[in-house]
Design an enzyme around this catalytic site. Structure first.
Site, PDB file in Angstrom:
ATOM      1  CD  GLU A  23       5.624  -9.214  27.921  1.00  0.00           C
ATOM      2  OE1 GLU A  23       4.251  -9.528  27.116  1.00  0.00           O
ATOM      3  OE2 GLU A  23       6.576  -8.633  27.489  1.00  0.00           O
ATOM      4  N   GLY A  24       4.634 -10.615  32.320  1.00  0.00           N
ATOM      5  CA  GLY A  24       4.071 -11.843  33.120  1.00  0.00           C
ATOM      6  C   GLY A  24       3.032 -12.026  32.238  1.00  0.00           C
ATOM      7  CB  ALA A  27       0.530  -7.359  34.388  1.00  0.00           C
ATOM      8  CG  ASP A  93       8.421 -12.080  48.613  1.00  0.00           C
ATOM      9  OD1 ASP A  93       8.050 -11.177  49.391  1.00  0.00           O
ATOM     10  OD2 ASP A  93       8.469 -11.933  47.292  1.00  0.00           O
TER      11      ASP A  93
END
Length: 359
Positions: A23-24, A27, A93
């Site tokens: 969970e952010g 979203a 990344d």
């Protein structure tokens, strides 16, 4: 007789949603099952109200940047990546989602969760963990034969530059294997609005052969890259002269450290706080001024010479030059980075049962 009713599960289209995986701020990622095929997938659910409230829709409509603006951010990105590499850190990344801007418009790199350090490089001089975001990952990472963290980061930077100027990805396929084939062949084309200098630079960066791929040092000499370029500025730190450290290790009475064969006494929390400035409670009540000296203190029931030996044993494999004497130790990094050599000073202090300091 009671009947147990199964818990209801939410269904979106052909997908049955399960537990929350993450969970952010905007979203959630849910575990889900395709009820038609039985395949398990992850579904990202975005809060529409949050998106509208923070004007994220408008930000997505901005599209590509002007070439000068894209170049300015790219120059800052390369400076930051170059600094990381000088410290033996490989991000692995790099993508626009992991780039932030501060209130002054200065670019910052975030999310080092997949990063590696030079100590993780194997005997062949390469990294072997395949990671990153597929659209931004270098071909050699996909080949699973080992890769140079510097070269793979440079590739990702090239993809970012393309995205900033084009507004879309150079490598983008719905099928993952088709995407990998395009990446490994460097199968892409630059839009017509790219200048010839930008096209030349991007093609040299997105070279599928890491041995011939453009390096950061070569990039700094490129005519397109150098336009309006501002070299990074670091705050000057105090020079460290190892010759001056000799005074710490000499045999003068002023610096002599002695040890008595007495069993150290354990200290409770209040005694430790009262005797250690770094644990002072003053910061809770008034603001400290001046420079902050990074310092760590701890107590142990092991003898000082044993503790010093353990520190030396841990420091040498990391490339530190060790100088010690009279229970004082100086650790000096053997590689010079952008901000000079890393140095660490260690001093052992023993106390008697009544709390008086011996050394």
């Amino acid at each position: 007789m009671s009947v147990k009713v199964p818990a209801s599960r939410t269904r979106v289209g052909k997908y049955e949603l399960g537990r929350t995986l993450g969970e952010g701020s905007f979203a959630k990622v849910k575990f889900a099952k395709n009820v038609e095929t039985g395949d398990f997938v992850a579904i990202k659910i975005v809060d529409r109200d949050q998106v509208l409230r923070h004007k994220m829709v408008e930000q997505a409509k901005h599209g590509r940047l002007k070439e000068d603006e894209a170049r300015r951010y790219f120059q800052q990105l390369i400076n930051a990546v170059d600094y990381c590499h000088s410290r033996g850190v490989f991000h692995r990344d790099l993508k626009p989602e992991n780039l932030l801007l501060d209130s002054y418009g200065v670019l910052k790199i975030s999310d080092f969760g997949l990063s590696a350090i030079s100590q993780q490089v194997r005997e062949d001089g390469l990294l072997h963990t395949a990671c990153g975001t597929p659209n931004y990952v270098a071909p050699e990472v996909l080949n699973d034969k080992g890769y140079d963290g510097r070269a793979s980061d440079v590739w990702s930077c090239g993809v970012i530059l393309f995205v900033l100027m084009a507004g879309f990805l150079p490598f983008d396929e719905s099928n993952l294997m088709a995407l990998y084939r395009k990446i490994c062949r460097a199968d892409f084309s630059c839009p017509s609005w790219f200048s010839s200098g930008a096209k030349k630079l991007i093609k040299r960066i997105l070279d599928p052969n890491p041995d011939t791929r453009m390096t950061i040092s070569q990039m700094l000499e490129d005519e397109w890259f150098k336009k309006g370029y501002k070299p990074p500025h670091f705050d000057k730190e105090e020079e460290v002269n190892l010759d001056d450290v000799d005074a710490i290790f000499n045999d003068s009475k002023e610096n002599l450290v002695t040890e008595k064969k007495e069993k150290p006494v354990s200290m409770n929390a209040f005694e430790l706080i009262s005797r250690t400035k770094s644990f002072s409670l003053e910061n809770l009540f008034e603001k400290q001024t001046g420079l902050v000296k990074r310092e760590t203190r701890f107590t142990s029931q092991r003898p000082p010479n044993e503790i010093m030996s353990k520190i030396e044993e841990a420091a040498k494999p990391l490339g530190f030059n060790v100088r010690k004497g009279n229970y004082k130790m100086k650790l000096q990094g053997d590689k010079t980075g952008r901000k000079g050599q890393l140095s660490v000073a260690t001093e052992g202090v023993t106390t008697t049962a009544d709390g008086s300091i011996i050394s």
